[in-house]
Design a protein around this motif. Sequence first.
Motif, PDB file in Angstrom:
ATOM      1  N   MET A   1     121.342  13.863  13.960  1.00 12.79           N
ATOM      2  CA  MET A   1     121.137  13.564  12.812  1.00 12.79           C
ATOM      3  C   MET A   1     121.836  14.902  11.922  1.00 12.79           C
ATOM      4  O   MET A   1     122.741  14.423  10.951  1.00 12.79           O
ATOM      5  N   GLY A   2     121.022  15.711  11.631  1.00  8.82           N
ATOM      6  CA  GLY A   2     121.723  16.445  10.886  1.00  8.82           C
ATOM      7  C   GLY A   2     123.306  17.171  11.012  1.00  8.82           C
ATOM      8  O   GLY A   2     124.148  17.640  10.701  1.00  8.82           O
ATOM      9  N   ASN A   3     123.554  16.540  12.371  1.00  6.49           N
ATOM     10  CA  ASN A   3     125.149  17.332  12.778  1.00  6.49           C
ATOM     11  C   ASN A   3     125.509  15.732  12.793  1.00  6.49           C
ATOM     12  O   ASN A   3     127.087  16.461  12.108  1.00  6.49           O
TER      13      ASN A   3
ATOM     14  N   ARG B   1     129.167  16.367   9.896  1.00  3.64           N
ATOM     15  CA  ARG B   1     130.332  16.316  10.213  1.00  3.64           C
ATOM     16  C   ARG B   1     130.418  15.319   8.864  1.00  3.64           C
ATOM     17  O   ARG B   1     132.091  15.789   8.757  1.00  3.64           O
ATOM     18  N   GLU B   2     129.743  14.515   7.975  1.00  3.97           N
ATOM     19  CA  GLU B   2     130.722  14.156   6.853  1.00  3.97           C
ATOM     20  C   GLU B   2     131.037  14.914   5.800  1.00  3.97           C
ATOM     21  O   GLU B   2     131.757  14.574   5.273  1.00  3.97           O
TER      22      GLU B   2
ATOM     23  N   ILE C   1     139.373  15.540   2.365  1.00  2.00           N
ATOM     24  CA  ILE C   1     140.310  14.938   0.892  1.00  2.00           C
ATOM     25  C   ILE C   1     141.194  15.326   0.837  1.00  2.00           C
ATOM     26  O   ILE C   1     142.054  14.301   1.002  1.00  2.00           O
ATOM     27  N   LEU C   2     141.041  16.915  -0.172  1.00  2.00           N
ATOM     28  CA  LEU C   2     142.788  17.149  -0.330  1.00  2.00           C
ATOM     29  C   LEU C   2     143.920  16.752   0.498  1.00  2.00           C
ATOM     30  O   LEU C   2     144.532  16.642   0.158  1.00  2.00           O
TER      31      LEU C   2
ATOM     32  N   GLU D   1     139.334  21.563  13.753  1.00  2.00           N
ATOM     33  CA  GLU D   1     140.157  23.285  13.331  1.00  2.00           C
ATOM     34  C   GLU D   1     139.641  23.345  12.383  1.00  2.00           C
ATOM     35  O   GLU D   1     139.071  24.673  12.263  1.00  2.00           O
ATOM     36  N   TYR D   2     138.871  22.537  11.409  1.00  2.00           N
ATOM     37  CA  TYR D   2     138.559  23.275   9.932  1.00  2.00           C
ATOM     38  C   TYR D   2     136.693  23.751  10.357  1.00  2.00           C
ATOM     39  O   TYR D   2     136.608  25.121   9.980  1.00  2.00           O
ATOM     40  N   SER D   3     135.818  22.864  11.205  1.00  2.00           N
ATOM     41  CA  SER D   3     134.515  23.452  11.427  1.00  2.00           C
ATOM     42  C   SER D   3     135.451  24.794  11.907  1.00  2.00           C
ATOM     43  O   SER D   3     133.748  25.858  11.539  1.00  2.00           O
ATOM     44  N   GLU D   4     135.550  25.067  13.261  1.00  2.00           N
ATOM     45  CA  GLU D   4     135.691  26.428  13.408  1.00  2.00           C
ATOM     46  C   GLU D   4     136.225  27.697  12.523  1.00  2.00           C
ATOM     47  O   GLU D   4     135.909  29.225  12.911  1.00  2.00           O
TER      48      GLU D   4
END
Length: 165
Positions: free
Chosen positions: A1-3, A7-8, A15-16, A151-154
């Motif tokens: 659930m937390g994951n 992710r959201e 968004i940008l 990519e962003y999370s890495e």
Amino acid sequence: MGNQVEREHLKSDLILPWVIVGMMLAMLAAYIIICHTVGEQLQQPLPEAQRVLVRTILYVIAIVTFPLTNLIRHIQLRLNQTMPCSPATQGAVATAKSRYLVTVIVSMSLVEVVGIFGLVMFMLGDGFNTLYIFTGLSALGLFLYQPKVSEYSEIIDAISAQSHE
């Protein structure tokens, strides 16, 4: 659930970058609309031999642009992960967000140039076929180099790991 929540949250940070992709797609559509509505007034035809030479050169540049964009994007993503953060930065997420935005802008700009080649060739006297080919290639590049949550999370993970060292 937390994951899922995390992710959201990461998606909302992108968004940008997605707005930038949308603007680039709108520009490609605008090229086509402009050429269909006022195309004959825009055209300044070159002789066929010169036009073929210019078209060939632009195709070669377009073909080289894709691997070059991939290389530049790869280098930027690694730099985003490994560049040290200044102590005054607001945290890993803010730093990652701004760094990734620059990566997306550079990638999108490079592939948007391919679409501009179609507009230029149309103005030089080529038909709609060349416009569609270059625009389609540019749209493909926008799809290939779209913002990715992974990519962003890495980048966030790498910057967070740096700050904990």
